[in-house]
Design a protein around this motif. Sequence first.
Motif, PDB file in Angstrom:
ATOM      1  N   ALA A  56       0.836  -1.207   0.000  1.00  0.00           N
ATOM      2  CA  ALA A  56       0.000   0.000   0.000  1.00  0.00           C
ATOM      3  C   ALA A  56       0.870   1.255   0.000  1.00  0.00           C
ATOM      4  N   TYR A  57       1.989   1.215   0.748  1.00  0.00           N
ATOM      5  CA  TYR A  57       2.904   2.366   0.752  1.00  0.00           C
ATOM      6  C   TYR A  57       3.509   2.579  -0.632  1.00  0.00           C
ATOM      7  N   ARG A  58       3.941   1.484  -1.253  1.00  0.00           N
ATOM      8  CA  ARG A  58       4.525   1.596  -2.589  1.00  0.00           C
ATOM      9  C   ARG A  58       3.514   2.180  -3.572  1.00  0.00           C
ATOM     10  N   ASN A  59       2.276   1.764  -3.431  1.00  0.00           N
ATOM     11  CA  ASN A  59       1.216   2.301  -4.277  1.00  0.00           C
ATOM     12  C   ASN A  59       1.052   3.802  -4.038  1.00  0.00           C
ATOM     13  N   ALA A  60       1.099   4.196  -2.756  1.00  0.00           N
ATOM     14  CA  ALA A  60       0.979   5.620  -2.415  1.00  0.00           C
ATOM     15  C   ALA A  60       2.134   6.417  -3.002  1.00  0.00           C
ATOM     16  N   LEU A  61       3.344   5.868  -2.897  1.00  0.00           N
ATOM     17  CA  LEU A  61       4.518   6.566  -3.422  1.00  0.00           C
ATOM     18  C   LEU A  61       4.418   6.735  -4.933  1.00  0.00           C
ATOM     19  N   GLU A  62       3.926   5.695  -5.591  1.00  0.00           N
ATOM     20  CA  GLU A  62       3.839   5.737  -7.044  1.00  0.00           C
ATOM     21  C   GLU A  62       2.753   6.693  -7.524  1.00  0.00           C
ATOM     22  N   ASN A  63       1.636   6.725  -6.829  1.00  0.00           N
ATOM     23  CA  ASN A  63       0.470   7.471  -7.308  1.00  0.00           C
ATOM     24  C   ASN A  63       0.310   8.872  -6.726  1.00  0.00           C
ATOM     25  N   TYR A  64       0.983   9.158  -5.616  1.00  0.00           N
ATOM     26  CA  TYR A  64       0.748  10.452  -4.956  1.00  0.00           C
ATOM     27  C   TYR A  64       2.005  11.276  -4.770  1.00  0.00           C
ATOM     28  N   THR A  68       2.089  15.532  -4.276  1.00  0.00           N
ATOM     29  CA  THR A  68       2.913  15.971  -3.148  1.00  0.00           C
ATOM     30  C   THR A  68       4.004  16.914  -3.629  1.00  0.00           C
ATOM     31  N   ALA A  69       4.665  16.546  -4.721  1.00  0.00           N
ATOM     32  CA  ALA A  69       5.727  17.390  -5.278  1.00  0.00           C
ATOM     33  C   ALA A  69       5.183  18.752  -5.705  1.00  0.00           C
ATOM     34  N   LYS A  70       4.019  18.745  -6.325  1.00  0.00           N
ATOM     35  CA  LYS A  70       3.415  20.015  -6.743  1.00  0.00           C
ATOM     36  C   LYS A  70       3.173  20.919  -5.542  1.00  0.00           C
ATOM     37  N   ALA A  71       2.654  20.343  -4.458  1.00  0.00           N
ATOM     38  CA  ALA A  71       2.383  21.137  -3.257  1.00  0.00           C
ATOM     39  C   ALA A  71       3.676  21.631  -2.612  1.00  0.00           C
ATOM     40  N   VAL A  72       4.728  20.808  -2.641  1.00  0.00           N
ATOM     41  CA  VAL A  72       6.030  21.238  -2.115  1.00  0.00           C
ATOM     42  C   VAL A  72       6.553  22.427  -2.914  1.00  0.00           C
ATOM     43  N   ILE A 194      -4.395  15.830   0.978  1.00  0.00           N
ATOM     44  CA  ILE A 194      -3.687  14.926   0.078  1.00  0.00           C
ATOM     45  C   ILE A 194      -2.917  13.873   0.880  1.00  0.00           C
ATOM     46  N   LEU A 195      -2.642  12.769   0.215  1.00  0.00           N
ATOM     47  CA  LEU A 195      -1.819  11.731   0.800  1.00  0.00           C
ATOM     48  C   LEU A 195      -0.353  12.068   0.537  1.00  0.00           C
ATOM     49  N   ILE A 196       0.351  12.486   1.588  1.00  0.00           N
ATOM     50  CA  ILE A 196       1.799  12.690   1.530  1.00  0.00           C
ATOM     51  C   ILE A 196       2.418  11.335   1.867  1.00  0.00           C
ATOM     52  N   PRO A 197       3.075  10.673   0.929  1.00  0.00           N
ATOM     53  CA  PRO A 197       3.486   9.287   1.183  1.00  0.00           C
ATOM     54  C   PRO A 197       4.303   9.083   2.454  1.00  0.00           C
ATOM     55  N   SER A 198       5.076  10.081   2.866  1.00  0.00           N
ATOM     56  CA  SER A 198       5.889   9.933   4.079  1.00  0.00           C
ATOM     57  C   SER A 198       5.041   9.765   5.326  1.00  0.00           C
ATOM     58  N   SER A 199       3.765  10.173   5.267  1.00  0.00           N
ATOM     59  CA  SER A 199       2.896  10.027   6.438  1.00  0.00           C
ATOM     60  C   SER A 199       2.544   8.568   6.698  1.00  0.00           C
ATOM     61  N   CYS A 200       2.808   7.696   5.703  1.00  0.00           N
ATOM     62  CA  CYS A 200       2.422   6.293   5.826  1.00  0.00           C
ATOM     63  C   CYS A 200       3.363   5.491   6.728  1.00  0.00           C
ATOM     64  N   LEU A 201       4.574   6.006   6.939  1.00  0.00           N
ATOM     65  CA  LEU A 201       5.567   5.277   7.710  1.00  0.00           C
ATOM     66  C   LEU A 201       6.110   6.152   8.832  1.00  0.00           C
ATOM     67  N   GLY A 240      15.871   8.230   1.944  1.00  0.00           N
ATOM     68  CA  GLY A 240      16.456   8.800   0.732  1.00  0.00           C
ATOM     69  C   GLY A 240      15.621   8.514  -0.496  1.00  0.00           C
ATOM     70  N   GLU A 241      15.100   7.303  -0.594  1.00  0.00           N
ATOM     71  CA  GLU A 241      14.263   6.932  -1.730  1.00  0.00           C
ATOM     72  C   GLU A 241      13.032   7.831  -1.822  1.00  0.00           C
ATOM     73  N   PHE A 242      12.402   8.111  -0.662  1.00  0.00           N
ATOM     74  CA  PHE A 242      11.230   8.985  -0.664  1.00  0.00           C
ATOM     75  C   PHE A 242      11.574  10.363  -1.221  1.00  0.00           C
ATOM     76  N   LEU A 243      12.667  10.951  -0.724  1.00  0.00           N
ATOM     77  CA  LEU A 243      13.064  12.289  -1.175  1.00  0.00           C
ATOM     78  C   LEU A 243      13.319  12.308  -2.675  1.00  0.00           C
ATOM     79  N   GLU A 244      14.037  11.317  -3.159  1.00  0.00           N
ATOM     80  CA  GLU A 244      14.373  11.269  -4.585  1.00  0.00           C
ATOM     81  C   GLU A 244      13.124  11.077  -5.445  1.00  0.00           C
ATOM     82  N   HIS A 245      12.180  10.307  -4.936  1.00  0.00           N
ATOM     83  CA  HIS A 245      10.956  10.052  -5.705  1.00  0.00           C
ATOM     84  C   HIS A 245      10.131  11.333  -5.843  1.00  0.00           C
ATOM     85  N   ILE A 246      10.013  12.093  -4.762  1.00  0.00           N
ATOM     86  CA  ILE A 246       9.255  13.354  -4.828  1.00  0.00           C
ATOM     87  C   ILE A 246       9.986  14.359  -5.702  1.00  0.00           C
TER      88      ILE A 246
END
Length: 353
Positions: A56-64, A68-72, A194-201, A240-246
């Motif tokens: 579910a986290y991987r799905n969130a990272l891929e889809n949201y 998240t990046a736009k809002a950042v 919005i779902l910020i993927p980092s909130s999942c972990l 690190g993976e989260f940061l690079e993905h966003i």
Amino acid sequence: MKSSYSNDDVEILLKDISGLVEPLPADVREQYIQKGIHYCEMLPLEYRPSERYMSAYRNALENYSRPTAKAVCVLAEKLYRKKSGRLVIVSLARAGIPIGILVKRYLKNKYDVDVKHYAISIIRGRGIDCNAIDYILDKYDAPQVQFVDGWIGKGAILSQLKEALQNYPELDTELGVVSDPANLTELCGTHEDILIPSSCLNATVTGLLSRTFLRSDIIGPHDFHGAAYYDELAGEDLSGEFLEHIERYFDYESNGNESSRKSCVNGLKIVHNIADSYSVDNINFIKPGIGETTRVLLRRIPWKIIINQKYADAAELRHIYQLAAEKKIPCEISRVDLGSYKVCGIIKKISDI
């Protein structure tokens, strides 16, 4: 304070208490908290995600990651304009740290400015780390300082920040966040929940840091607030993976004008409506929004999860449904209008456990 983040990304003003405090499981902590022990005097036992939850986290990272990046990007532009480029980011540990790093990276990539970024502790009911604030103010002018966090739930930390900085009238009490469904600030990337993927972990997406800690037998009067480093989770670290993905989805054409406050009831009013409808006598037990609901499921003992009917089938709630199913927490459609919130967690009273 040790973390898995690069020193170029953030300087963490916390005292390392690794090995000094035994983490406690959620059911034990909940009993202590509801008996009056402050949550900052304990460390939670980190939730170890199941394979289905990690899916579910991987799905969130891929889809949201894109929204998240736009809002950042919107937030970063607002902060840059507000401070005329003379900016010192002070993120609130720990959810604010990856957001502070992303803002710093965006501004470096677009404007070639090397913004200094510190992370400090603020604790509801205990205030901000004044030793950390004094450390920063010894180095920089107060108008440069900008506080940053991940999101606003009902506004408790925003209120705590304003109260805590009464002794620092020269500091700006406005809090920059990625998401503000409570409708409390213009200094945000979006007012959508919005779902910020980092909130999942927990620690595995925030530099392997625990939540912050404050207890007088371990934290002295001249110490920074504390945190533990979870070295044993190094093999599972996704920070690190989260940061690079966003960062991959940054839009450097953003002008920061995409978000405007909605003309709807603010979050605190909605929280009080929930309290009345569900007979909750302490609004601290009510945690609205995707980020706060996720944290309730990861750290506390929820009574139930209530869902905004408009978003009952929304894909960004999949990880919440998965966690709730694992922990046997009921989910139901809210009988209260949740406004901009898509979901809300309600903590169980200890007398009902």
